[in-house]
Design a protein around this motif. Structure first.
Motif, mmCIF file in Angstrom:
data_model
loop_
_atom_site.group_PDB
_atom_site.id
_atom_site.type_symbol
_atom_site.label_atom_id
_atom_site.label_comp_id
_atom_site.label_asym_id
_atom_site.label_seq_id
_atom_site.Cartn_x
_atom_site.Cartn_y
_atom_site.Cartn_z
ATOM 1 N N ARG A 38 0.802 -1.223 0.000
ATOM 2 C CA ARG A 38 0.000 0.000 0.000
ATOM 3 C C ARG A 38 0.835 1.274 0.000
ATOM 4 N N TRP A 39 1.992 1.237 0.634
ATOM 5 C CA TRP A 39 2.835 2.428 0.736
ATOM 6 C C TRP A 39 4.275 2.082 0.347
ATOM 7 N N PRO A 40 4.511 1.854 -0.937
ATOM 8 C CA PRO A 40 5.853 1.430 -1.370
ATOM 9 C C PRO A 40 6.942 2.449 -1.043
ATOM 10 N N ALA A 41 6.620 3.741 -1.088
ATOM 11 C CA ALA A 41 7.641 4.747 -0.789
ATOM 12 C C ALA A 41 8.078 4.660 0.669
ATOM 13 N N LEU A 42 7.122 4.440 1.576
ATOM 14 C CA LEU A 42 7.480 4.299 2.987
ATOM 15 C C LEU A 42 8.264 3.022 3.231
ATOM 16 N N ALA A 43 7.880 1.948 2.533
ATOM 17 C CA ALA A 43 8.624 0.692 2.667
ATOM 18 C C ALA A 43 10.070 0.878 2.219
ATOM 19 N N MET A 44 10.240 1.585 1.117
ATOM 20 C CA MET A 44 11.590 1.838 0.614
ATOM 21 C C MET A 44 12.368 2.728 1.582
ATOM 22 N N ALA A 45 11.684 3.698 2.196
ATOM 23 C CA ALA A 45 12.353 4.586 3.141
ATOM 24 C C ALA A 45 12.811 3.831 4.379
ATOM 25 N N VAL A 46 11.967 2.940 4.890
ATOM 26 C CA VAL A 46 12.361 2.122 6.041
ATOM 27 C C VAL A 46 13.581 1.275 5.684
ATOM 28 N N GLY A 47 13.559 0.693 4.484
ATOM 29 C CA GLY A 47 14.698 -0.103 4.039
ATOM 30 C C GLY A 47 15.968 0.717 3.923
ATOM 31 N N CYS A 48 15.862 1.892 3.315
ATOM 32 C CA CYS A 48 17.049 2.738 3.134
ATOM 33 C C CYS A 48 17.613 3.201 4.480
ATOM 34 N N GLY A 49 16.712 3.564 5.392
ATOM 35 C CA GLY A 49 17.177 3.980 6.709
ATOM 36 C C GLY A 49 17.886 2.858 7.443
#
Length: 205
Positions: A168-179
């Motif tokens: 549902r929120w791919p950008a947030l998932a990617m942000a959690v991964g990057c962090g």
């Protein structure tokens, strides 16, 4: 050199007004540092994320990195002010990169991108965490083992969180991964060198 004592004068004022001892003043100073620098860090990260139009992903990256860093430790600056500024800059860059990547790739590709660094990040945490600081060394082997286990648990929890957010929120998932990946990188020798270069650059500036 970026160095600003935001809590020393306040602690001294309270010592004089309340008749505190020198030891009590140090306790007050530490408490003020925790509150003031935490608030300043959150404010600077939020401002940086807002300025680049990536506030949600910047905050997600910063919170995920902070959650892992709580147990794993990592490379740090010698100045709280420099640490806040560099932390805000990196959270902003990582958050913006996550937003751009989420817009470029379809979810199946994003899933591979998210899972690919999991093994190297796990190895880094298992072998290197916790990374202490000269000001607060970890001398107990039992505490070191406990923090390593908690670091691995935090890494696994964040990875599961990415999978939950992805549909549902791919950008947030990617942000959690990057962090998370950024924080794992700060545990490594290369991460320490990178932090030292930035720290020395700001000190000279």
């Amino acid at each position: 050199m970026l160095k600003l004592d935001l809590t020393g004068p306040a602690a001294t004022y309270l010592r004089e007004k309340l008749g505190l001892s020198a030891a009590d003043e140090e306790v007050v100073r530490y408490g003020l540092q925790v509150v003031v620098y935490t608030a300043a860090g959150f404010a600077s990260i939020s401002l940086a994320g807002w300025l680049v139009g990536a506030l949600p992903t910047t905050l997600a990256a910063a919170l995920s990195a902070g959650a892992l860093r709580l147990f794993s430790g990592g490379a740090h600056s010698r100045s709280p002010l420099t640490c806040n500024l560099l932390g805000a800059a990196m959270a902003c860059l990582v958050g913006k990169a996550a937003a751009v990547a989420a817009a470029l790739f379809v979810p199946p590709i994003l899933l591979l991108v998210l899972l690919a660094p999991f093994i190297p990040a796990t190895v880094a945490v298992w072998r290197l965490a916790p990374v202490d600081s000269p000001a607060k060394p970890i001398t107990s082997p039992g505490r070191r083992r406990k923090l390593r286990r908690l670091s691995l648990a935090a890494l696994l929890t964040l990875t599961v969180g990415q999978m939950v957010l992805l549909p549902r929120w791919p950008a947030l998932a990617m942000a959690v991964g990057c962090g998370t990946w950024w924080q794992a990188f700060t545990l490594t020798r290369a991460g320490h060198r990178f932090a030292a270069v930035l720290d020395n650059f700001t000190r000279k500036g």
